[in-house]
Structure formats: structure tokens, C-alpha cells
Motif scaffolding. Structure first.
Motif, PDB file in Angstrom:
ATOM      1  N   GLY A   1    -142.559-105.389 -24.689  1.00  0.00           N
ATOM      2  CA  GLY A   1    -141.270-105.695 -24.082  1.00  0.00           C
ATOM      3  C   GLY A   1    -140.349-104.501 -24.055  1.00  0.00           C
ATOM      4  O   GLY A   1    -140.751-103.374 -24.371  1.00  0.00           O
ATOM      5  N   ASN A   2    -139.096-104.770 -23.691  1.00  0.00           N
ATOM      6  CA  ASN A   2    -138.058-103.746 -23.634  1.00  0.00           C
ATOM      7  C   ASN A   2    -136.871-104.182 -24.480  1.00  0.00           C
ATOM      8  O   ASN A   2    -136.580-105.382 -24.580  1.00  0.00           O
ATOM      9  N   ILE A   3    -136.199-103.201 -25.080  1.00  0.00           N
ATOM     10  CA  ILE A   3    -134.986-103.475 -25.833  1.00  0.00           C
ATOM     11  C   ILE A   3    -133.936-102.427 -25.470  1.00  0.00           C
ATOM     12  O   ILE A   3    -134.275-101.286 -25.166  1.00  0.00           O
ATOM     13  N   PRO A   4    -132.669-102.829 -25.490  1.00  0.00           N
ATOM     14  CA  PRO A   4    -131.612-101.868 -25.155  1.00  0.00           C
ATOM     15  C   PRO A   4    -131.306-100.947 -26.335  1.00  0.00           C
ATOM     16  O   PRO A   4    -131.564-101.273 -27.484  1.00  0.00           O
ATOM     17  N   SER A   5    -130.740 -99.813 -26.025  1.00  0.00           N
ATOM     18  CA  SER A   5    -130.311 -98.861 -27.045  1.00  0.00           C
ATOM     19  C   SER A   5    -128.931 -99.254 -27.557  1.00  0.00           C
ATOM     20  O   SER A   5    -128.127 -99.846 -26.835  1.00  0.00           O
ATOM     21  N   LEU A   6    -128.646 -98.912 -28.799  1.00  0.00           N
ATOM     22  CA  LEU A   6    -127.320 -99.158 -29.360  1.00  0.00           C
ATOM     23  C   LEU A   6    -126.298 -98.143 -28.842  1.00  0.00           C
ATOM     24  O   LEU A   6    -125.110 -98.434 -28.763  1.00  0.00           O
ATOM     25  N   THR A   7    -126.750 -96.945 -28.516  1.00  0.00           N
ATOM     26  CA  THR A   7    -125.812 -95.883 -28.126  1.00  0.00           C
ATOM     27  C   THR A   7    -126.036 -95.358 -26.720  1.00  0.00           C
ATOM     28  O   THR A   7    -125.123 -94.799 -26.139  1.00  0.00           O
ATOM     29  N   TYR A   8    -127.239 -95.502 -26.170  1.00  0.00           N
ATOM     30  CA  TYR A   8    -127.517 -94.982 -24.832  1.00  0.00           C
ATOM     31  C   TYR A   8    -127.464 -96.117 -23.825  1.00  0.00           C
ATOM     32  O   TYR A   8    -127.667 -97.278 -24.158  1.00  0.00           O
ATOM     33  N   ASP A   9    -127.226 -95.767 -22.576  1.00  0.00           N
ATOM     34  CA  ASP A   9    -127.169 -96.766 -21.520  1.00  0.00           C
ATOM     35  C   ASP A   9    -128.522 -96.863 -20.826  1.00  0.00           C
ATOM     36  O   ASP A   9    -128.642 -96.598 -19.629  1.00  0.00           O
ATOM     37  N   GLU A  10    -129.538 -97.176 -21.611  1.00  0.00           N
ATOM     38  CA  GLU A  10    -130.882 -97.328 -21.054  1.00  0.00           C
ATOM     39  C   GLU A  10    -131.715 -98.241 -21.950  1.00  0.00           C
ATOM     40  O   GLU A  10    -131.369 -98.496 -23.095  1.00  0.00           O
ATOM     41  N   ASP A  11    -132.794 -98.728 -21.383  1.00  0.00           N
ATOM     42  CA  ASP A  11    -133.713 -99.583 -22.141  1.00  0.00           C
ATOM     43  C   ASP A  11    -134.865 -98.747 -22.675  1.00  0.00           C
ATOM     44  O   ASP A  11    -135.205 -97.700 -22.132  1.00  0.00           O
ATOM     45  N   PHE A  12    -135.462 -99.274 -23.744  1.00  0.00           N
ATOM     46  CA  PHE A  12    -136.618 -98.623 -24.346  1.00  0.00           C
ATOM     47  C   PHE A  12    -137.797 -99.590 -24.340  1.00  0.00           C
ATOM     48  O   PHE A  12    -137.628-100.783 -24.605  1.00  0.00           O
ATOM     49  N   ALA A  13    -138.960 -99.073 -24.009  1.00  0.00           N
ATOM     50  CA  ALA A  13    -140.182 -99.873 -24.008  1.00  0.00           C
ATOM     51  C   ALA A  13    -140.748 -99.892 -25.423  1.00  0.00           C
ATOM     52  O   ALA A  13    -140.812 -98.861 -26.097  1.00  0.00           O
TER      53      ALA A  13
END
Length: 177
Positions: free
Chosen positions: A94-106
């Protein structure tokens, strides 16, 4: 030829280092990850021509060295590809959002059972006879010829305080010790 670094918290800022479990449980509640059974791959480098073999051997060795380990996670920005090496041992969950960046992480996972399954040892039961006999007969028929067709069932049934028979199971494959 290759090097990998494993740490007990996620490598990107996708959760607090001491509270990552809740984030991963929300991602997939079927994965029973805990700080005691999970590591995160932070870095992997290898010589190109040996990378796949080295990657698989490193993963197998980590699971072998840490019996409690069941999961290895790899987190990368969602726009990045794992490449031809890491894709051989990791699958995306899945994907999760970053706490500090404006992007998702796989989020990718590697399961122990795919690389170094755990051996389950238990007391042998007479019912194991039918599953174990083909293993014995594959290597030697002398035992059956000497002691009879049901020697194994009799051996298992004769267990007492001093004589034990145990069965080791790996992915439903039996072996009698």
C-alpha cells in the motif's frame, strides 16, 4: 559484493520512530507486525551482476539470524521503482502519506515464510504415520522390510518419559526426529 542496512523503525518520515505500529496496522490489519518481529530495510547496495543473488542471500541470512523476525518492510517514495533486484523479494502492500513531505510513500513487505520458513516441532502422533512413511520409503525400504509395515506407528505409540518422537513441519512437509 553487497551491503544492506536494517533498522527497527521506518526510514522515511511516515510515522514517529516509536509509534509506527499503528500506522502500519491501518495500512493492512492482516499483517501482525510489532517492534519485536519487524525490521526496515534502509539501504541496499550491490554490484549489478550479483545484486539479485546477494539480495536474496542477505534477506535469507537476516531471517535465519533473527528467529523472531517475520517481516521486513521497505518504504520508498511512491513515484520510485524498486528496480529489478528488490522487486524479487518485496511486494507492495500500500501507500502511506509522509508526516512532513507532500507526497505518498509506497510500502513494500518481505515475509519470512518466502525466504526462510520457521520449523515447527511437536510431539509425533500415530496419525502422522501416513504422511511420514513416504519420506522413509523414498530413502530406504530396509526399515519396513526388517520391522514391518507399521513400525513407525508402533515407534510413535511406544513413546514414554524417556523415549520421545517429534515431528518437524515446514510448509506441511514432515520429518521425524
Amino acid at each position: 559484493m553487497a551491503q544492506a542496512t536494517f533498522v527497527d523503525y521506518p526510514n522515511w518520515n511516515v510515522s514517529n520512530q516509536d509509534n509506527w505500529v499503528s500506522v502500519f496496522r491501518e495500512l493492512d490489519s492482516e499483517i501482525p507486525c510489532t517492534p519485536l518481529n519487524t525490521l526496515f530495510l534502509h539501504l541496499f547496495v550491490a554490484v549489478d551482476e550479483y545484486s539479485v543473488g546477494c539480495c536474496k542471500e542477505i534477506i535469507r541470512t537476516v531471517f535465519k539470524a533473527v528467529p523472531e523476525l517475520h517481516f521486513i518492510f521497505l518504504i520508498v517514495p511512491s513515484y520510485m521503482s524498486l528496480g529489478s533486484t528488490l522487486i524479487t523479494v518485496f511486494e507492495q502492500v500500500g501507500n502511506i502519506p509522509s508526516l512532513t513531505y507532500d507526497e505518498d510513500f509506497a510500502v513494500h513487505i518481505c515475509h519470512r515464510h518466502s525466504h526462510y520458513p520457521q520449523l515447527h516441532v511437536r510431539n509425533a502422533r500415530v496419525e502422522d504415520h501416513d504422511d511420514l512413511m513416504p519420506i522413509f520409503m523414498r530413502y530406504d525400504t530396509l526399515l519396513k522390510e526388517t520391522y514391518g509395515e507399521y513400525f513407525l506407528a508402533e515407534l510413535i505409540e511406544a513413546q514414554d518419559e524417556e523415549n520421545h518422537a517429534v515431528v518437524c513441519e515446514v510448509s506441511c512437509v514432515f520429518s521425524l526426529l
